[in-house]
Design a protein around this motif. Sequence first.
Motif, short mmCIF file in Angstrom:
data_model
loop_
_atom_site.label_atom_id
_atom_site.label_comp_id
_atom_site.label_asym_id
_atom_site.label_seq_id
_atom_site.Cartn_x
_atom_site.Cartn_y
_atom_site.Cartn_z
N MET A 121 -2.06 -11.56 10.71
CA MET A 121 -1.60 -11.01 9.92
C MET A 121 -2.01 -10.40 9.00
SD MET A 121 2.09 -10.58 9.09
CE MET A 121 3.16 -10.78 9.11
N ILE A 122 -2.49 -8.99 8.83
CA ILE A 122 -3.76 -8.79 7.75
C ILE A 122 -3.48 -7.54 6.76
CG2 ILE A 122 -5.42 -6.39 8.04
CD1 ILE A 122 -4.92 -6.21 11.28
N ARG A 123 -4.25 -8.58 5.77
CA ARG A 123 -3.25 -8.71 4.48
C ARG A 123 -4.81 -7.92 3.40
NH1 ARG A 123 -6.00 -14.57 3.15
NH2 ARG A 123 -8.14 -13.08 3.89
N ILE A 124 -3.64 -6.54 2.92
CA ILE A 124 -4.00 -5.50 2.18
C ILE A 124 -3.93 -5.30 1.36
CG2 ILE A 124 -4.05 -2.62 2.18
CD1 ILE A 124 -3.73 -3.02 5.51
N SER A 125 -5.18 -5.44 -0.08
CA SER A 125 -4.89 -5.24 -1.13
C SER A 125 -5.10 -3.47 -1.70
CB SER A 125 -5.30 -6.24 -2.17
OG SER A 125 -7.14 -5.21 -1.91
N LEU A 126 -3.70 -3.63 -2.73
CA LEU A 126 -3.51 -1.82 -2.87
C LEU A 126 -3.91 -1.83 -4.35
CD1 LEU A 126 -0.95 -1.09 -0.91
CD2 LEU A 126 -3.31 -0.89 -0.28
N ASP A 127 -5.24 -0.58 -5.15
CA ASP A 127 -4.67 -0.64 -6.29
C ASP A 127 -3.23 0.66 -6.47
OD1 ASP A 127 -5.47 0.73 -9.04
OD2 ASP A 127 -7.09 2.11 -8.33
N ALA A 128 -2.19 0.66 -6.97
CA ALA A 128 -1.68 1.18 -6.89
C ALA A 128 -1.40 1.63 -8.03
CB ALA A 128 0.29 0.41 -7.26
N MET A 129 -2.06 2.22 -9.23
CA MET A 129 -2.24 3.19 -10.07
C MET A 129 -3.34 4.09 -10.55
SD MET A 129 0.22 1.26 -11.81
CE MET A 129 0.08 2.67 -13.75
N GLY A 130 -4.26 3.91 -9.04
CA GLY A 130 -5.15 5.27 -8.38
C GLY A 130 -5.06 6.16 -8.38
N GLY A 131 -5.52 7.49 -8.10
CA GLY A 131 -5.52 8.95 -7.30
C GLY A 131 -4.42 10.06 -8.60
N ASP A 132 -4.02 10.62 -8.40
CA ASP A 132 -3.70 11.74 -8.67
C ASP A 132 -2.24 11.60 -9.46
OD1 ASP A 132 -6.37 12.83 -8.90
OD2 ASP A 132 -5.56 14.76 -7.57
N PHE A 133 -1.27 10.82 -8.39
CA PHE A 133 -0.01 10.49 -8.85
C PHE A 133 0.36 9.09 -8.46
CE2 PHE A 133 -1.26 14.03 -5.66
CZ PHE A 133 -0.78 15.11 -7.15
N GLY A 134 -0.93 8.37 -8.39
CA GLY A 134 -0.85 6.61 -8.82
C GLY A 134 0.42 6.27 -7.60
N PRO A 135 1.67 5.48 -8.11
CA PRO A 135 2.74 4.45 -7.72
C PRO A 135 3.79 5.17 -6.35
CG PRO A 135 2.76 3.77 -9.51
CD PRO A 135 1.76 4.50 -10.15
N ALA A 136 3.74 6.63 -7.73
CA ALA A 136 4.19 7.83 -7.22
C ALA A 136 4.25 8.46 -5.65
CB ALA A 136 4.80 9.02 -7.58
N VAL A 137 2.86 8.11 -5.14
CA VAL A 137 1.82 8.30 -3.76
C VAL A 137 1.96 7.09 -2.67
CG1 VAL A 137 0.03 9.01 -2.89
CG2 VAL A 137 1.72 10.70 -3.83
N VAL A 138 1.40 6.03 -4.01
CA VAL A 138 1.10 4.29 -3.11
C VAL A 138 2.11 3.85 -2.35
CG1 VAL A 138 -0.82 2.41 -3.71
CG2 VAL A 138 -0.76 4.34 -4.58
N ILE A 139 3.40 4.15 -3.52
CA ILE A 139 4.09 2.84 -2.49
C ILE A 139 4.67 3.10 -1.04
CG2 ILE A 139 5.56 1.68 -3.01
CD1 ILE A 139 5.25 1.05 -5.90
N PRO A 140 4.99 5.28 -1.08
CA PRO A 140 5.21 5.29 0.10
C PRO A 140 4.93 5.40 1.00
CG PRO A 140 5.88 6.73 -2.55
CD PRO A 140 5.04 5.85 -2.42
N GLY A 141 3.44 5.57 0.53
CA GLY A 141 2.53 4.91 1.98
C GLY A 141 2.08 3.89 2.64
N ALA A 142 2.12 3.13 1.62
CA ALA A 142 2.41 1.36 2.10
C ALA A 142 3.37 1.21 3.06
CB ALA A 142 1.63 0.64 0.72
N ALA A 143 5.05 2.38 2.69
CA ALA A 143 5.63 2.18 3.27
C ALA A 143 5.69 2.60 4.85
CB ALA A 143 7.25 2.68 2.79
N LEU A 144 5.22 3.74 4.50
CA LEU A 144 4.92 4.65 6.16
C LEU A 144 4.12 3.52 6.96
CD1 LEU A 144 4.49 8.35 4.58
CD2 LEU A 144 5.90 7.12 6.59
N ALA A 145 2.22 2.99 6.13
CA ALA A 145 1.47 2.54 6.86
C ALA A 145 2.77 0.81 7.38
CB ALA A 145 0.76 1.45 6.05
N LEU A 146 3.20 0.62 6.24
CA LEU A 146 3.86 -0.70 7.39
C LEU A 146 5.13 -0.40 8.40
CD1 LEU A 146 4.76 -4.33 6.88
CD2 LEU A 146 6.71 -2.56 5.47
#
Length: 349
Positions: A1-26
């Motif tokens: 397993m590769i463990r990846i930590s995400l700053d969910a609040m970072g960026g112009d759109f925060g979790p609205a981009v981070v969480i769907p992006g993580a789902a795509l990466a998964l």
Amino acid sequence: MIRISLDAMGGDFGPAVVIPGAALALERHPDVTFLLFGQKSVCEPLLAKYPKLQAKSVFHDCEVAVGMDEKPSAALRRGRYVSSMWRAIEAVKTNEADVAVSAGNTGALMAMAKFCLRTMANIERPAIAGIWPTLRGESIVLDIGATIGADAQQLMDFALMGGAMARSLFEIDRPTVGLLNVGVEEVKGQEEVREAGRLIRESNLPTISYHGFVEGDDIGRGVVDVVVTEGFTGNIALKTAEGTAKQMAELLRSAMSRTLMAKIGYLFAKGAFDMLREKMDPRKVNGGVFLGLNGIVIKSHGGTDAEGYAAAIDVGYDMVRNALNEKIEQDLKAYHARRLPPAGPEEAA
């Protein structure tokens, strides 16, 4: 397993981009687990929409989020130990994660990463390395904004780190390295650049192949695998290339819709235009790598969408899977071993 930590609040759109992006990466990397750091009230409702991601994630509530326009010093004072950005980086330091990804404020991210992880032995300044689309495929360009101004030894360090990244990302045994300069002749350019060329050439390391000086138009041609420069020049080159790509897209769009014949011609050439759009899509090469730290940190573009954020996670995944930092440490050790003077009779005894 590769463990990846995400700053969910970072960026112009925060979790609205981070969480769907993580789902795509998964979907692309089922062997990944995530540590998500962000504000519970915002993140948990979004996370509930992606049950597969939720099952492979551990969420940590962080009330403090670093602003995109916040000064690095202020962000470090206010967000140290408590912000989503700091805690995502800290997870790498404590070995809870293998890599941290953030789309947040670049200056704050670099300041926190340097403070939390520290630089490797014999590395004075870290660098941000970016992936650059070229006519031959892709190249690595560094530094693109971390270090403004660099002496010859720092440029030499960038060459070693960029070479290690090329071996990790492109799986090339001996990547070619070029120094960005105002001309290819050895007598041209600033003294620091000419001296760096001498250092790289005389190092004669088996892990990189020194090409010599390259000019700005050589970057897009893919003349070398790794282009080395200091952060001021590298950042201007990056922003110029991004702006030119957007300008060309707008000009093509305008030309194709100007007349009926142009519209008909576009229909016949749509396949070629689609291939061009795919090649020039900045989301596909999103993800700057912080090199020279005791841990891997990936900077995603702040204004990207879920696809672009997933690409940044992909970069982090590849850097861990191909042991980026181990390669950098080995190359630095080999280089500095060659710089040491031979042991005298007393030392040898």
